[in-house]
Every structure is written in structure tokens, then in C-alpha cells.
Design a protein around this motif. Sequence first.
Motif, PDB file in Angstrom:
ATOM      1  N   MET A  99       0.847  -1.192   0.000  1.00 41.23           N
ATOM      2  CA  MET A  99       0.000   0.000   0.000  1.00 41.23           C
ATOM      3  C   MET A  99       0.880   1.238   0.000  1.00 41.23           C
ATOM      4  SD  MET A  99      -3.087  -0.830   2.629  1.00 41.23           S
ATOM      5  CE  MET A  99      -4.275  -2.071   2.200  1.00 41.23           C
ATOM      6  N   GLU A 100       0.382   2.279  -0.652  1.00 38.76           N
ATOM      7  CA  GLU A 100       1.099   3.545  -0.659  1.00 38.76           C
ATOM      8  C   GLU A 100       0.424   4.468   0.357  1.00 38.76           C
ATOM      9  OE1 GLU A 100       2.772   6.800  -3.855  1.00 38.76           O
ATOM     10  OE2 GLU A 100       1.487   5.180  -4.554  1.00 38.76           O
ATOM     11  N   TRP A 101       1.115   4.697   1.473  1.00 34.40           N
ATOM     12  CA  TRP A 101       0.545   5.452   2.585  1.00 34.40           C
ATOM     13  C   TRP A 101       0.524   6.940   2.291  1.00 34.40           C
ATOM     14  CZ3 TRP A 101      -1.971   2.138   5.182  1.00 34.40           C
ATOM     15  CH2 TRP A 101      -1.488   0.841   5.316  1.00 34.40           C
ATOM     16  N   PHE A 102      -0.484   7.614   2.806  1.00 37.85           N
ATOM     17  CA  PHE A 102      -0.636   9.050   2.643  1.00 37.85           C
ATOM     18  C   PHE A 102       0.462   9.806   3.381  1.00 37.85           C
ATOM     19  CE2 PHE A 102      -2.487  13.179   3.826  1.00 37.85           C
ATOM     20  CZ  PHE A 102      -2.785  13.655   2.567  1.00 37.85           C
ATOM     21  N   GLU A 103       0.874   9.280   4.538  1.00 41.16           N
ATOM     22  CA  GLU A 103       1.938   9.877   5.335  1.00 41.16           C
ATOM     23  C   GLU A 103       3.074   8.881   5.489  1.00 41.16           C
ATOM     24  OE1 GLU A 103       0.714  11.815   8.964  1.00 41.16           O
ATOM     25  OE2 GLU A 103      -1.308  12.115   8.174  1.00 41.16           O
ATOM     26  N   VAL A 104       4.261   9.386   5.781  1.00 41.20           N
ATOM     27  CA  VAL A 104       5.402   8.516   6.054  1.00 41.20           C
ATOM     28  C   VAL A 104       5.152   7.832   7.393  1.00 41.20           C
ATOM     29  CG1 VAL A 104       7.873   8.444   6.514  1.00 41.20           C
ATOM     30  CG2 VAL A 104       6.977   9.993   4.771  1.00 41.20           C
ATOM     31  N   LEU A 105       5.240   6.505   7.402  1.00 40.07           N
ATOM     32  CA  LEU A 105       4.986   5.740   8.627  1.00 40.07           C
ATOM     33  C   LEU A 105       6.278   5.114   9.129  1.00 40.07           C
ATOM     34  CD1 LEU A 105       1.699   3.862   7.628  1.00 40.07           C
ATOM     35  CD2 LEU A 105       1.926   6.037   8.844  1.00 40.07           C
ATOM     36  N   PRO A 106       6.411   4.987  10.461  1.00 38.89           N
ATOM     37  CA  PRO A 106       7.588   4.315  10.999  1.00 38.89           C
ATOM     38  C   PRO A 106       7.526   2.807  10.717  1.00 38.89           C
ATOM     39  CG  PRO A 106       6.073   4.893  12.771  1.00 38.89           C
ATOM     40  CD  PRO A 106       5.517   5.480  11.499  1.00 38.89           C
ATOM     41  N   GLU A 107       8.634   2.120  10.927  1.00 43.32           N
ATOM     42  CA  GLU A 107       8.640   0.669  10.747  1.00 43.32           C
ATOM     43  C   GLU A 107       7.625   0.032  11.688  1.00 43.32           C
ATOM     44  OE1 GLU A 107      12.164  -1.594  10.393  1.00 43.32           O
ATOM     45  OE2 GLU A 107      13.307   0.108   9.591  1.00 43.32           O
ATOM     46  N   GLN A 108       7.125  -1.120  11.291  1.00 40.91           N
ATOM     47  CA  GLN A 108       6.114  -1.856  12.069  1.00 40.91           C
ATOM     48  C   GLN A 108       4.811  -1.063  12.210  1.00 40.91           C
ATOM     49  OE1 GLN A 108       6.986  -5.047  12.740  1.00 40.91           O
ATOM     50  NE2 GLN A 108       8.912  -4.460  11.780  1.00 40.91           N
ATOM     51  N   CYS A 109       4.532  -0.228  11.242  1.00 41.72           N
ATOM     52  CA  CYS A 109       3.322   0.577  11.258  1.00 41.72           C
ATOM     53  C   CYS A 109       2.688   0.519   9.873  1.00 41.72           C
ATOM     54  CB  CYS A 109       3.655   2.022  11.634  1.00 41.72           C
ATOM     55  SG  CYS A 109       2.217   3.074  11.888  1.00 41.72           S
ATOM     56  N   PRO A 110       1.393   0.254   9.795  1.00 43.04           N
ATOM     57  CA  PRO A 110       0.447  -0.051  10.853  1.00 43.04           C
ATOM     58  C   PRO A 110       0.849  -1.320  11.614  1.00 43.04           C
ATOM     59  CG  PRO A 110      -0.696   0.304   8.758  1.00 43.04           C
ATOM     60  CD  PRO A 110       0.761   0.269   8.472  1.00 43.04           C
ATOM     61  N   PRO A 111       0.340  -1.446  12.848  1.00 44.04           N
ATOM     62  CA  PRO A 111       0.685  -2.616  13.648  1.00 44.04           C
ATOM     63  C   PRO A 111       0.123  -3.906  13.043  1.00 44.04           C
ATOM     64  CG  PRO A 111      -0.986  -1.294  14.751  1.00 44.04           C
ATOM     65  CD  PRO A 111      -0.542  -0.520  13.548  1.00 44.04           C
ATOM     66  N   THR A 115      -9.064  17.311   2.177  1.00 45.66           N
ATOM     67  CA  THR A 115      -8.013  16.364   2.536  1.00 45.66           C
ATOM     68  C   THR A 115      -7.367  16.729   3.870  1.00 45.66           C
ATOM     69  OG1 THR A 115      -6.195  15.059   1.639  1.00 45.66           O
ATOM     70  CG2 THR A 115      -6.058  17.445   1.322  1.00 45.66           C
ATOM     71  N   GLU A 116      -7.303  18.034   4.201  1.00 40.62           N
ATOM     72  CA  GLU A 116      -6.735  18.470   5.472  1.00 40.62           C
ATOM     73  C   GLU A 116      -7.534  17.956   6.670  1.00 40.62           C
ATOM     74  OE1 GLU A 116      -7.243  20.619   2.873  1.00 40.62           O
ATOM     75  OE2 GLU A 116      -5.158  20.922   2.308  1.00 40.62           O
ATOM     76  N   ASP A 117      -8.794  17.645   6.461  1.00 40.73           N
ATOM     77  CA  ASP A 117      -9.627  17.090   7.527  1.00 40.73           C
ATOM     78  C   ASP A 117      -9.263  15.643   7.840  1.00 40.73           C
ATOM     79  OD1 ASP A 117     -11.330  19.341   8.116  1.00 40.73           O
ATOM     80  OD2 ASP A 117     -12.285  18.993   6.174  1.00 40.73           O
ATOM     81  N   PHE A 118      -8.392  15.059   7.038  1.00 40.29           N
ATOM     82  CA  PHE A 118      -7.990  13.666   7.227  1.00 40.29           C
ATOM     83  C   PHE A 118      -6.480  13.549   7.431  1.00 40.29           C
ATOM     84  CE2 PHE A 118     -12.061  13.650   5.139  1.00 40.29           C
ATOM     85  CZ  PHE A 118     -12.758  12.711   5.879  1.00 40.29           C
ATOM     86  N   PHE A 119      -5.909  14.556   8.110  1.00 41.07           N
ATOM     87  CA  PHE A 119      -4.489  14.529   8.490  1.00 41.07           C
ATOM     88  C   PHE A 119      -4.365  13.962   9.901  1.00 41.07           C
ATOM     89  CE2 PHE A 119      -2.792  18.369   5.813  1.00 41.07           C
ATOM     90  CZ  PHE A 119      -3.007  17.647   4.651  1.00 41.07           C
ATOM     91  N   SER A 120      -3.251  13.297  10.165  1.00 42.81           N
ATOM     92  CA  SER A 120      -2.968  12.797  11.510  1.00 42.81           C
ATOM     93  C   SER A 120      -2.543  13.953  12.413  1.00 42.81           C
ATOM     94  CB  SER A 120      -1.850  11.759  11.459  1.00 42.81           C
ATOM     95  OG  SER A 120      -0.606  12.395  11.182  1.00 42.81           O
ATOM     96  N   GLN A 121      -2.529  13.698  13.725  1.00 41.38           N
ATOM     97  CA  GLN A 121      -2.042  14.699  14.670  1.00 41.38           C
ATOM     98  C   GLN A 121      -0.576  15.039  14.400  1.00 41.38           C
ATOM     99  OE1 GLN A 121      -3.694  16.611  17.007  1.00 41.38           O
ATOM    100  NE2 GLN A 121      -5.389  15.764  15.824  1.00 41.38           N
ATOM    101  N   LYS A 122       0.206  14.035  14.019  1.00 45.53           N
ATOM    102  CA  LYS A 122       1.625  14.258  13.746  1.00 45.53           C
ATOM    103  C   LYS A 122       1.818  15.187  12.550  1.00 45.53           C
ATOM    104  CE  LYS A 122       5.919  13.338  14.720  1.00 45.53           C
ATOM    105  NZ  LYS A 122       6.499  13.701  16.011  1.00 45.53           N
ATOM    106  N   LYS A 123       0.985  15.012  11.519  1.00 41.90           N
ATOM    107  CA  LYS A 123       1.084  15.881  10.339  1.00 41.90           C
ATOM    108  C   LYS A 123       0.622  17.303  10.680  1.00 41.90           C
ATOM    109  CE  LYS A 123       0.144  15.960   5.390  1.00 41.90           C
ATOM    110  NZ  LYS A 123       1.526  15.922   4.926  1.00 41.90           N
ATOM    111  N   LEU A 124      -0.391  17.418  11.517  1.00 39.08           N
ATOM    112  CA  LEU A 124      -0.912  18.729  11.895  1.00 39.08           C
ATOM    113  C   LEU A 124       0.019  19.468  12.849  1.00 39.08           C
ATOM    114  CD1 LEU A 124      -4.656  17.822  12.445  1.00 39.08           C
ATOM    115  CD2 LEU A 124      -3.725  19.217  10.594  1.00 39.08           C
ATOM    116  N   GLN A 125       0.684  18.711  13.735  1.00 35.40           N
ATOM    117  CA  GLN A 125       1.548  19.313  14.756  1.00 35.40           C
ATOM    118  C   GLN A 125       2.866  18.532  14.835  1.00 35.40           C
ATOM    119  OE1 GLN A 125      -0.952  20.509  18.378  1.00 35.40           O
ATOM    120  NE2 GLN A 125      -2.138  18.860  17.455  1.00 35.40           N
ATOM    121  N   PRO A 126       3.730  18.667  13.828  1.00 38.91           N
ATOM    122  CA  PRO A 126       4.934  17.835  13.741  1.00 38.91           C
ATOM    123  C   PRO A 126       5.942  18.036  14.870  1.00 38.91           C
ATOM    124  CG  PRO A 126       4.950  19.533  12.047  1.00 38.91           C
ATOM    125  CD  PRO A 126       3.607  19.587  12.701  1.00 38.91           C
ATOM    126  N   ASP A 127       5.909  19.171  15.552  1.00 38.60           N
ATOM    127  CA  ASP A 127       6.895  19.445  16.596  1.00 38.60           C
ATOM    128  C   ASP A 127       6.436  19.031  17.996  1.00 38.60           C
ATOM    129  OD1 ASP A 127       8.613  20.513  14.668  1.00 38.60           O
ATOM    130  OD2 ASP A 127       7.683  22.490  14.843  1.00 38.60           O
TER     131      ASP A 127
END
Length: 122
Positions: free
Chosen positions: A1-13, A34-46
Amino acid sequence: MEWFEVLPEQCPPSDAKQCEGCYYRIANGNPATTEDFFSQKKLQPDIIFRGLGIDECVTRAVSLFSEKGEAERRLKLPKFKKANIALVTLEPKDGMIKKTFGIAHYSWWRTKNFNVSQAKIV
């Protein structure tokens, strides 16, 4: 699958399942964008998110609810004062999902194939 966001290893679990079914998402847009379907990490990366069950993988998921009432309860929070609820119908091509946190909360790892235009404000 081509993920919308960069995911860490072992993700999804490994216990995440293919998407299928109808879910509710809190959305600021009407119609949803599309912005309504962003993760918290994408919205607040820091921000470093902490809490029981919260890890780097979960912060990169999109929160969904299987029950409309649970999404409606969140609308009472100040940060969602002007938000709406979008109904989304997910298919296997849309990614992986896992039951997390609370009664009806799910974490969804979105693929690039998800079609935002099918989300309907309810």
C-alpha cells in the motif's frame, strides 16, 4: 500500500485490519477536505504526544469513530466548536484500521487511494 503519510517501521501494527465499513470523522471543512484527514503528527509535527497507548505509529493515524454519538461528544470540546461530522465509507484500498482508545475510537492509517470527496457532512 502507498501510505498518505510517512509511517515508521512496524506501522500499521500487525493487529490492524483492512478498512471496511462506515465511520465518523470530525472535520473542519464543509465539504470535508483532505486536510480534515491529516494525523495529529502531520498537523503538529513538533509536538511530542504522550499517554497510555500513544506511540509514533498511533500519532500518524487518523482518528475515526464507529458511533456518531461519540463523534458528537467531541464537538463539545472548545477546539471543535465550529467543526462538523463527516461520514466516510472505507474500503480495503483506503488503508488499515485498528480499534484504539475508548468506546468507539479507531486509528486509521490512510492510503493515497482514499477519495476525500466521498466524505459526506452529516
